[in-house]
Motif scaffolding. Structure first.
Motif, mmCIF file in Angstrom:
data_model
loop_
_atom_site.group_PDB
_atom_site.id
_atom_site.type_symbol
_atom_site.label_atom_id
_atom_site.label_comp_id
_atom_site.label_asym_id
_atom_site.label_seq_id
_atom_site.Cartn_x
_atom_site.Cartn_y
_atom_site.Cartn_z
ATOM 1 N N TYR A 122 71.448 52.322 73.877
ATOM 2 C CA TYR A 122 70.493 54.362 73.851
ATOM 3 C C TYR A 122 69.409 53.919 73.737
ATOM 4 O O TYR A 122 68.282 55.139 73.893
ATOM 5 N N GLU A 170 81.500 56.651 76.369
ATOM 6 C CA GLU A 170 80.644 57.303 75.855
ATOM 7 C C GLU A 170 79.181 57.180 76.640
ATOM 8 O O GLU A 170 78.190 57.598 77.593
ATOM 9 N N GLN A 174 76.490 58.246 79.009
ATOM 10 C CA GLN A 174 75.231 58.613 79.611
ATOM 11 C C GLN A 174 74.279 57.703 80.060
ATOM 12 O O GLN A 174 73.266 58.582 80.947
#
Length: 450
Positions: A122, A170, A174
């Motif tokens: 992330y 997830e 993403q």
């Protein structure tokens, strides 16, 4: 009730024992030694040294000292600050693709188990635009390689149905969504990595399949494609932007002024902006038919986005023609043989069709020309109108009004010019200057025409 009484007795015995301990020690020091003393001292010491176990309910009543933690410490542990610091430490001087790959390699070698890989991915996705690798497919595949292999693969249909390891899936979705937003099409290596990480039935693999289905179909559907790299020269960029807005192959782009630097008589250096305009033959025809008693307006700036670049343009337009002045010209049936301009057909209507079908026509007035400049003040736009007057002599007899809004700082220009000091009126006096412009514009235009 019995439990409470027993607890009270135990607590009282404990208090008596604590008070009897110093008394027994003090008596042992003062009394002389005898034959009966050792036995009695042993009993007192036995009673004094005896300990009682308290119930856990009694501990709950005692106040617990509060530990005060710094909120910044909590944020550092739970947020992505540690991974952001890793990017900043490795890439202190330059942020390039090589330094970004170096950070990923440092994280992979740091721990064999790849603990914290979701937070790292992330953080890497957020840092990609700073390093200029947001459109590099090899970097996305390298980030997918950070995931541990064959750990999140579901073993049976129940795990597949209940979203096995949802947090990791997830994160993979993403990553693919960011590729989709930048228009990056995955390749076979991306598919192999996703299957090794999440299995053939994972959500990330399904996202990959949807991208591979729709991307080839919408890749070349844009009739007005924008190049990947826009021209750096402002004149070339204005030429491309105006041709895109006009959407007319017969429209002609004219450069009225190139960006240059001039020195005045007083020795002051002045930077002149570029002025690029466009006009089509149909617009020239409309302007020639315009009523000279009605003014034309210069309006702007209006934004135009080309990828991540925003440019601004101005238009020369007129108000809509009143209904009483409209003249319907008869159409020529032989003007277009392939596509007739008017169809007179009597189509049979069904009983359920509505005969009252009205469409509201909104007439915004004709647009006669457009231009782009890096400094949108009235003095610069006057040069554009003067250049249009050579091919449109009617502008010498038509009053011109300026409806200019305060644009962004990019349009004001970094250097102050003579026009900056001359055309920055106060809001109170701006209306008066517009009224004066209505009266003085025909004289100015006629003088320039002569």
């Amino acid at each position: 009730m019995k439990c409470a009484r027993c607890l009270l007795k135990l607590q009282s015995l404990r208090l008596l024992g604590q008070s009897a301990r110093p008394a027994a020690q003090h008596g042992a020091l003062l009394q002389p030694a005898s034959s009966s003393q050792p036995h009695m001292l042993q009993n007192t010491q036995h009673q004094v040294l005896r300990r009682f176990h308290r119930s856990p309910t009694h501990d709950k009543d005692r106040p617990i000292p509060a530990d005060f933690f710094d909120e910044d410490d909590k944020k550092k542990d739970k947020s992505l600050v540690t991974h952001d610091d890793l990017f900043e430490q490795v890439a202190r001087e330059t942020k390039t693709k090589a330094t970004f790959n170096k950070v990923v390699e440092v994280f992979i070698k740091q721990d064999v188990r790849r603990r914290g890989h979701v937070e790292f991915i992330y953080a890497a996705l957020q840092k990609m635009p700073e390093f200029g690798v947001e459109k590099d497919l090899a970097v996305y595949n390298k980030l997918l390689d950070v995931f541990p292999k064959e750990v999140f693969v579901p073993r049976n249909f129940i795990q597949t149905m209940f979203n096995h390891y949802p947090r990791q899936q997830e994160c993979g979705v993403q990553l693919l969504e960011q590729m989709e937003s930048y228009g990056i099409m995955p390749n076979v290596e991306t598919k192999v990595l996703l299957i090794q990480i999440f299995g053939a039935k994972g959500h990330a693999v399904r996202k990959y399949q949807r991208m591979m289905y729709w991307f080839p179909r919408f890749q070349n559907t844009n009739p007005y494609p924008i190049p990947k790299y826009l021209p750096e020269d402002p004149v070339d960029l204005a030429h491309f932007s105006l041709a895109r807005i006009a959407d007319d192959r017969d429209a002609k782009v004219t450069v009225y002024q190139l960006p240059c630097t001039d020195i005045t008589e007083s020795g002051e250096e002045i930077t002149l902006p570029h002025v690029v305009g466009i006009q089509s033959p149909s617009q020239m025809e409309l302007l020639a038919k315009h009523n000279p008693s009605r003014p034309v307006f210069v309006e702007g700036p209006f934004p135009l986005w080309l990828r991540k670049k925003c440019v601004y343009y101005y238009v020369l337009r007129a108000d809509p023609v009143p209904p009483e002045e409209k003249v319907e010209e008869p159409y020529d049936p032989e003007r277009s043989l392939a596509y007739p301009l008017q169809l007179d057909l009597e189509l049979d209507r069904d009983l359920g069709d509505e005969e009252s079908f009205d469409v509201e026509d909104l007439d915004e007035g004709a647009v006669f020309a457009m231009c782009m400049t890096s400094q949108g003040d009235q003095a610069v736009l006057n040069q554009w109108i003067s250049g249009l007057q050579q091919n449109n002599p009617i502008l010498g007899r038509v009053p011109t009004l300026f409806r200019l809004e305060q644009g962004p700082r990019e349009l004001q220009g970094g250097h102050q010019t003579v026009s900056d000091h001359r055309h920055r009126p106060d809001p109170e006096t701006q209306r008066e200057e517009e009224e004066v412009t209505v009266e003085e514009e025909p004289r100015r235009s006629q003088g320039m025409k002569q």
